[in-house]
Design a protein around this motif. Structure first.
Motif, PDB file in Angstrom:
ATOM      1  N   ILE A  60      24.892 -22.419 -27.722  1.00  0.00           N
ATOM      2  CA  ILE A  60      26.174 -22.808 -28.318  1.00  0.00           C
ATOM      3  C   ILE A  60      26.764 -23.972 -27.531  1.00  0.00           C
ATOM      4  O   ILE A  60      27.286 -24.919 -28.108  1.00  0.00           O
ATOM      5  N   PHE A  61      26.637 -23.912 -26.221  1.00  0.00           N
ATOM      6  CA  PHE A  61      27.168 -25.001 -25.411  1.00  0.00           C
ATOM      7  C   PHE A  61      26.431 -26.308 -25.723  1.00  0.00           C
ATOM      8  O   PHE A  61      27.023 -27.378 -25.768  1.00  0.00           O
ATOM      9  N   ASP A  62      25.128 -26.200 -25.957  1.00  0.00           N
ATOM     10  CA  ASP A  62      24.368 -27.395 -26.339  1.00  0.00           C
ATOM     11  C   ASP A  62      24.910 -27.984 -27.631  1.00  0.00           C
ATOM     12  O   ASP A  62      24.835 -29.182 -27.850  1.00  0.00           O
ATOM     13  N   GLU A  63      25.414 -27.114 -28.484  1.00  0.00           N
ATOM     14  CA  GLU A  63      25.917 -27.585 -29.771  1.00  0.00           C
ATOM     15  C   GLU A  63      27.430 -27.744 -29.743  1.00  0.00           C
ATOM     16  O   GLU A  63      28.105 -27.493 -30.722  1.00  0.00           O
ATOM     17  N   PHE A  64      27.934 -28.135 -28.616  1.00  0.00           N
ATOM     18  CA  PHE A  64      29.365 -28.399 -28.447  1.00  0.00           C
ATOM     19  C   PHE A  64      29.836 -29.359 -29.534  1.00  0.00           C
ATOM     20  O   PHE A  64      29.087 -30.229 -29.962  1.00  0.00           O
ATOM     21  N   ASN A  65      31.097 -29.196 -29.908  1.00  0.00           N
ATOM     22  CA  ASN A  65      31.675 -30.024 -30.971  1.00  0.00           C
ATOM     23  C   ASN A  65      30.938 -29.846 -32.298  1.00  0.00           C
ATOM     24  O   ASN A  65      30.628 -30.817 -32.984  1.00  0.00           O
ATOM     25  N   SER A  66      30.654 -28.618 -32.633  1.00  0.00           N
ATOM     26  CA  SER A  66      30.107 -28.335 -33.957  1.00  0.00           C
ATOM     27  C   SER A  66      30.620 -26.963 -34.374  1.00  0.00           C
ATOM     28  O   SER A  66      31.300 -26.284 -33.600  1.00  0.00           O
TER      29      SER A  66
ATOM     30  N   PRO B  52      24.752 -19.881 -32.493  1.00  0.00           N
ATOM     31  CA  PRO B  52      24.000 -21.124 -32.596  1.00  0.00           C
ATOM     32  C   PRO B  52      23.704 -21.461 -34.057  1.00  0.00           C
ATOM     33  O   PRO B  52      23.668 -20.562 -34.906  1.00  0.00           O
ATOM     34  N   SER B  53      23.475 -22.737 -34.316  1.00  0.00           N
ATOM     35  CA  SER B  53      23.415 -23.183 -35.703  1.00  0.00           C
ATOM     36  C   SER B  53      22.284 -22.524 -36.490  1.00  0.00           C
ATOM     37  O   SER B  53      22.397 -22.347 -37.684  1.00  0.00           O
ATOM     38  N   TYR B  54      21.198 -22.146 -35.812  1.00  0.00           N
ATOM     39  CA  TYR B  54      20.102 -21.599 -36.615  1.00  0.00           C
ATOM     40  C   TYR B  54      20.484 -20.276 -37.267  1.00  0.00           C
ATOM     41  O   TYR B  54      19.816 -19.794 -38.159  1.00  0.00           O
TER      42      TYR B  54
END
Lengths: 451, 844
Positions: free
Chosen positions: B583-589, B597-599
């Motif tokens: 989730i942190f990797d996908e910050f600002n989403s 997480p997006s998946y």
């Protein structure tokens, strides 16, 4: 990938526009509406601004009672989409003068045209009213603003004081004035929303000011503007805790915790002399947002008391004291207080000679409401209410009622003491002397006194 | 554009419902079509407006198509725009009619007025009719070269539209390369932005079937392009700035100077009034500094104030989006926000979605210094009229109690909640008291005294009831009337609708029986009989189980049902740290808002061109199943056919790349697919072994909290270190570890000339190192610069990994390496091993 679909939902009737890339199923407007209206997930009664339903993400913002909705299947930045929706609402307001169901309905085609230029194939092109003016050709059908309830933050200027030209806020940036030529004028509004929480002993638990310097320019030819703020303004509080009241700067200095600026603002000389330089674009926009937790004197002191008065009875005493100068008047004051659930009847007793007061007991949510048209600085007002209960009062009646919350608007007053020292407009000629309005207003955001 | 929904039921009186109005319009349009009389345009405008507003409310006006087209021969731009709008809406559904419009649209594309040229071009591209694409190519080509920027912005998006109608036409006409040159040269920033968006989309869709496209996609992240865009950042509109910042956040800077330059350049973006710009900038800062611990902390300090300002300056909806991100940061670094806790106090007029987030943050930041204030504040909310928030606040107090060591005061407060005599507060509190007792059995006396006073009749919520019953069973020796309360509950067995409560009841009665047999025996019999007759399968089974257990041996039964309990030290976190990192990797989403997480919530094709999470998404299936004891490798092996194809492609891409597009652990797809390859090779080479024991993954160790105990912390570094030849580490664990561990060793090493000569491609070294039990997880680059990420695992100790970042410059024969290790004391030994392996490179 950036895919976006806009649906505008006007209260209970459905869609009026979609800039669809064809990947979101038809009828998503209906799906959205049903979901929002009957939202009951996680015990919450209100749908969050973003949710996912069958792989489609729905974003919505509420502006002036209207819902602006966007949908996408892509994992976009939520703040991007929500900002965009807000901005679209603002652009539409710039064009229509007033944003409400009626004006939107009358101007469907114009709104459609605007949206078409704002978003192309799911990609944002521009949200600048200025730029859009050269692409958008339909003229707005302006609705009569006078009959409408005031909307939006700047609309507060329409109430009360005659010094302020109330028509300005509802004037379209593109529509021509009936008289022919546009009036050259510019409005700078310093709008502060204050939040204060008083403990039961009257001590200030938290206080914060969220301010905006809002500008609305009707100047032709986009002259450059210089806006000078207090020279002793300082920003940031270094390493100290922002709640460290005792050490809050020198006397009189205004210390902001933080601020941000509109992109048209140049800060070249801001560090030197606290001057903002900008070429204001058309339409309404925030020049600067700021936040302050420095100690300030709250405009009102609230005293609230609830006491048992017999087996099935209690008495509430509410006292409000205006602690600002007597040449300032606050208006549209509403004081609310939740009462014990088993309250059945309330009788009110106002001070002798009180005018412009309204009192009410909202049976449905067991809430006491006290409205005052205006409060002059320095004055004090008291309300006594006798409560009748359907059952014996609980041992600790204080825990069953409150907290007291208050809303108000105080024109020409700002709690932070942030000032616009001067507003300079680059002169085109000697005779060029547009109207300049610098207006201050303070509003309650969350003004709460605990019992 | 698809026609709007045509099932329109609720119509206001002003809208026509029948066909009468439409045919009336048709007639009027026909009359006006040929007319040249003055004032015609005005009447046309009125008619057009009517048509459009019918269209927008969902009435089918497609039957007017030919009349509308006939009327469109005009110079009035308002009319033209409305006509275009109409045509765009209905062309897709009526391809034959659309053909009618081509002619006049093409003509308009050559109009003198740039506005008309742009509008016509946009409409032409929006027709979305496949057999008309041949008419698009010419006007688009001209549009891209138009001297007016508006036309060029339209053309750039037009190319993308064409691509979606007919990809081959778009590629054959060489439009992508035209877009690229436009992107790099156009003076208008919006043209540049549109080219960038279009290229991102086209190349990432093409990447799966063309090597060139995937190379081009990579090239968008190359240093020259990134720098070019960054240098123009202020020219872009705020929305385009977000686009650029998002792109740049995937760029991997080569050294810290580059990082500092970029951060200095973008520093003032943090003061932007648009929250989207600020968050995009923050993402960039956070991700770039991930491996620089000190700077990373400074970034946190720096972004605090702007984030808090955004929370309070925007609408509640915007606050919500920003708060979600703040929440993520607070969870990651509670210490940093612990003095700002007052910002997370709820305001009475905030929507509940904002309040809920704030409560979560208050629980996250609570520590020794602020707990008293926070809990005091939460108690105010508990007494509040807002019921959902009151409940949520009780839970928050409980959570704080569970995470603190000094729970004295909090327990008192919780017990006070029980005295408030509000059903929902009592219910929530009971659940919490139960959890508290499981963690702090020493509090049982105080709690039981209060809980004992609660009448079970007042509690309706199953969870609360179950909690109360659990306590009755567990503390039956301390609660005098426990057997009798249970008896009453058993008597009302049939009225109890929740199976959960009935299950708890069975267990509680049995526990009570072991402690106070004479008082409970009769009740137990009744409970078992009721349980055996229960229609719920689980309840029935449990009753039967207890019955047989008792029949068999009472003391065994006691050991099974009522074993001595150990206090629970930590309640399991519902989310694995791997998911949190993702989730942190996908910050600002949206991942941050949904806390997934997006998946988990998007389908593959919608994840976007630069979100390489697709591959890790499929890999994580392996990782997850590993938690369940299924070897991850086998799952991956079954995916081999699927994944090998991409990894081969990525290899060749790596070879042809220009030097600057490195692979890095956090963002790059090649990292993942190479890793897959590495593991797949491993599986193949191991397949000859008769017994193949999978390594337990780290996740399991972490979960059980065994890591520290297994690891002999104080053991001096052994002189020789043995590495596990079959080490396995999945890319996401690698990422996580790389992000978490400090650099324990950083060295430069001179390569032998022979080694340098042998290093023709990353793959050669990769195989060499693997022979020394050092595995590559990602590699990239081209002579003279190569970059590798290796990992190794200590033999016999599956929890001890070594991670290495190795940069090799063949022209200077230097290798720079950074070692990170689970056990830092071993990093010297490992480094020696690594260097000796490297020195043998090229000699064998």
């Amino acid at each position: 990938m950036f895919e976006l679909r806009m649906i505008l939902i006007v209260k209970e009737t459905i869609p009026n526009s979609d800039l669809n890339r064809g990947d979101v199923p038809k009828g998503s407007a209906e799906i959205f509406f049903r979901k929002v209206k009957f939202w009951k997930e996680d015990e919450e009664e209100e749908a969050p601004p973003v949710f996912n339903l069958d792989g489609v993400n729905y974003f919505h913002v509420k502006v002036a009672g209207l819902l602006f909705v966007a949908t996408t299947r892509v994992n976009l930045s939520p703040s991007l989409v929500l900002e965009l929706l807000q901005r679209i609402a603002r652009v539409i307001k710039d064009y229509l003068g007033v944003l409400n169901e009626d004006s939107l309905r009358k101007n469907f085609v114009l709104v459609y045209e605007l949206l078409d230029e704002v978003i192309d194939f799911g990609y944002v092109q521009t949200t600048s009213t200025e730029v859009l003016k050269s692409y958008v050709f339909n003229e707005p059908i302006v609705v009569d603003a006078a009959r409408l309830p005031p909307l939006g933050p700047a609309a507060m200027f329409m109430q009360g004081t005659k010094r302020m030209p109330g028509t300005a806020v509802t004037k379209s940036v593109v529509a021509n004035e009936p008289a022919g030529r546009k009036r050259e004028e510019i409005f700078v509004d310093i709008i502060e929303k204050i939040s204060v929480t008083f403990s039961s002993s009257g001590y200030i638990l938290t206080s914060e000011i969220d301010g905006t310097i809002q500008m609305k320019s009707y100047l032709t030819g986009n002259p450059e503007i210089r806006l000078a703020l207090n020279e002793d303004l300082s920003i940031g509080r270094g390493g100290r805790s922002i709640y460290d009241y005792s050490s809050s700067g020198g006397a009189g200095a205004v210390i902001l915790d933080d601020c941000n600026f509109h992109e048209s603002v140049h800060l070249d000389s801001f560090d030197m002399d606290r001057t903002l330089t900008l070429v204001p674009p058309d339409g309404e926009f925030p020049v600067m947002n700021y936040r302050m937790t420095q100690e300030f004197k709250p405009p009102f002191r609230i005293n609230a008391l609830i006491e048992e008065a017999g087996a099935f009875k209690a008495e509430v005493i509410l006292k409000v004291r205006a602690e600002f100068s007597s040449n300032i008047t606050a208006n549209t004051i509403v004081i609310q207080m939740p009462l014990p659930k088993y309250t059945t009847r309330v009788s009110f007793e106002l001070e002798p000679g009180a005018v412009g007061n309204t009192t009410d007991f909202k049976e449905a949510n067991k809430r006491l409401e006290w409205g005052l048209k205006k409060i002059v600085g320095g004055s004090e007002h008291t309300l006594r209410a006798k409560l009748t209960f359907s059952q014996e009062a609980h041992a600790n009646i204080m825990k069953e009622a409150g907290p007291v919350s208050m809303t108000f608007t105080i024109p020409m007053y700002n709690a932070s003491r942030l000032q616009v020292r001067y507003l300079q407009i680059a002169k085109k000629s000697k005779t060029y002397n547009p109207y300049r309005w610098v207006r201050y207003v303070t509003q309650a955001n969350s003004y709460v006194a605990r019992l | 554009m698809a026609p709007p929904a045509q099932t329109q039921k609720s119509q206001s009186p002003s809208q026509p419902s029948g066909k009468g109005e439409v045919s009336d319009l048709k007639l009027q349009l026909r009359q006006l079509a040929g007319s040249r009389a003055p004032g015609t345009d005005d009447s046309k405008r009125e008619l057009f407006k009517k048509v459009i507003s019918y269209m927008t409310v969902g009435i089918d006006v497609s039957s007017l198509f030919s009349e509308m087209v006939m009327c469109s021969a005009t110079h009035d731009i308002v009319l033209k725009k409305m006509c275009y709008l109409y045509v765009g809406n209905y062309a897709k559904g009526n391809p034959d009619l659309a053909l009618l419009t081509i002619n006049f649209l093409q003509k308009d594309c050559r109009d003198e007025d740039p506005m008309i040229r742009g509008l016509a071009l946009r409409s032409l591209c929006s027709l979305r009719v496949a057999n008309l694409v041949e008419y698009l190519v010419g006007p688009l080509g001209l549009g891209l070269k138009d001297n007016n920027s508006y036309v060029r912005t339209v053309a750039a998006v037009g190319v993308l539209k064409l691509y979606h109608i007919s990809a081959s036409t778009c590629i054959d006409a060489d439009f992508p390369s035209m877009l690229k040159s436009l992107m790099l040269n156009d003076p208008d920033a919006q043209v540049v932005a549109n080219c960038l968006s279009a290229l991102q989309e086209i190349w990432s869709l093409e990447a799966s079937n063309s090597e060139e496209a995937s190379r081009e996609r990579e090239a968008l992240l190359s240093k020259p392009i990134v720098y070019y865009l960054l240098n123009r950042i202020k020219e872009f509109s705020e929305w385009a700035q977000c686009l650029v910042l998002d792109l740049v956040s995937k760029y991997v800077p080569s050294d810290s100077n580059e990082i500092f330059d970029m951060m200095n350049l973008l520093e003032d973006r943090l003061q932007h009034a648009n929250g989207a710009v600020v968050l995009a900038t923050i993402k960039l800062f956070l991700h770039m500094t991930l491996s620089m611990t000190d700077v990373h902390q400074q970034v946190y300090e720096r972004i605090k104030a702007p984030l808090l300002t955004l929370v309070s300056s925007g609408s509640p909806e915007q606050s919500y989006a920003v708060l979600s991100h703040l929440h993520l940061l607070v969870i990651r670094a509670p210490m940093l926000f612990s003095s700002d806790y007052k910002h997370f106090y709820c305001q009475y007029n905030e929507p509940s979605y904002v309040k809920k987030l704030k409560l979560d943050m208050l629980t996250a930041v609570a520590n020794e210094s602020n707990t008293y204030e926070i809990v005091t504040e939460l108690c105010e909310y508990v007494a509040n009229v807002d019921v959902p928030i009151a409940r949520e606040s009780v839970r928050a107090v409980g959570k704080i109690a569970l995470q603190q060591y000094d729970v004295n005061a909090i327990v008192d407060r919780l017990l006070q909640f029980l005295e408030m005599e509000k059903d929902y507060v009592t219910a929530e509190t009971l659940v919490l008291v139960k959890d508290l007792l499981r963690k702090y059995p020493q509090w049982s006396q105080d709690c039981i005294a209060v809980v004992g006073n609660i009448s079970s009749k007042n509690i309706q919520e199953p969870k609360a009831k179950a909690a109360l019953i659990w306590m009755l069973g567990e503390y039956s020796h301390d609660m005098l009337d426990a057997p009798y309360i249970l008896e009453t509950l058993i008597d009302n067995w049939d009225d109890e609708h929740s199976a959960e409560v009935r299950l708890h009841l069975l267990t509680a009665v049995l526990k009570c029986f072991f402690r106070r047999p004479p008082e409970t025996q009769k009740t137990l019999g009744a409970a078992l009989a009721a349980g055996l007759a229960d229609s719920h399968q689980d309840v029935h089974d449990r009753a039967l189980f207890y019955y047989r257990l008792l029949q068999n041996n009472v003391s065994v039964a006691e050991r099974v049902v009522n074993p001595p309990k150990q206090a629970v030290s930590v309640f399991a976190d519902t989310q694995s740290s791997e998911i949190k990192d993702r989730i942190f990797d996908e910050f600002n989403s949206l991942s941050v808002v949904y806390q997934k997480p997006s998946y988990m919530f998007t389908d593959k094709e919608h994840r976007g061109p630069f979100e390489f999470s697709e591959e890790p998404g499929s890999l994580s299936v392996g990782a997850v199943s590993a938690d369940n004891g299924i070897p991850a490798q086998r799952v991956e092996a079954s995916d081999n056919d699927l994944l090998l194809g991409t990894s081969e492609k990525e290899d060749s891409r790596g070879l042809n790349n220009n030097g600057s597009a490195y692979s890095a652990p956090s963002y790059d797809a090649s990292a993942v697919s190479l890793a897959t390859q590495a593991t797949s090779e491993l599986t193949i080479s191991n397949s000859s072994l008769p017994t193949y024991a999978p390594q337990p993954t780290l996740a399991i160790d972490d979960l059980l909290g065994l890591g520290p105990t297994i690891e002999p912390a104080a053991v001096p570094a052994p002189p020789s270190l043995n590495l596990n030849g079959r080490a396995v580490l999945d890319p996401s664990s690698f990422q996580r570890k790389w992000g978490q561990l400090p650099v324990s060793l950083s060295q430069e090493y001179s390569m032998s000339p022979r080694g340098v000569a042998a290093l023709t491609s990353p793959q050669v070294l990769l195989r060499h190192m693997q022979a020394h039990s050092i595995h590559c997880i990602a590699s990239g680059g081209q002579a003279p610069n190569f970059k590798f990420f290796f990992f190794a695992q200590k033999a016999e100790e599956s929890a001890t990994f070594f991670l290495v970042e190795c940069l090799i410059n063949t022209s200077s024969s230097k290798a720079q390496m950074k070692v990170k290790a689970d056990d830092q004391s071993l990093s010297e030994a490992f480094s020696a091993l690594f260097q000796s392996a490297l020195s043998k490179f090229g000699t064998s």
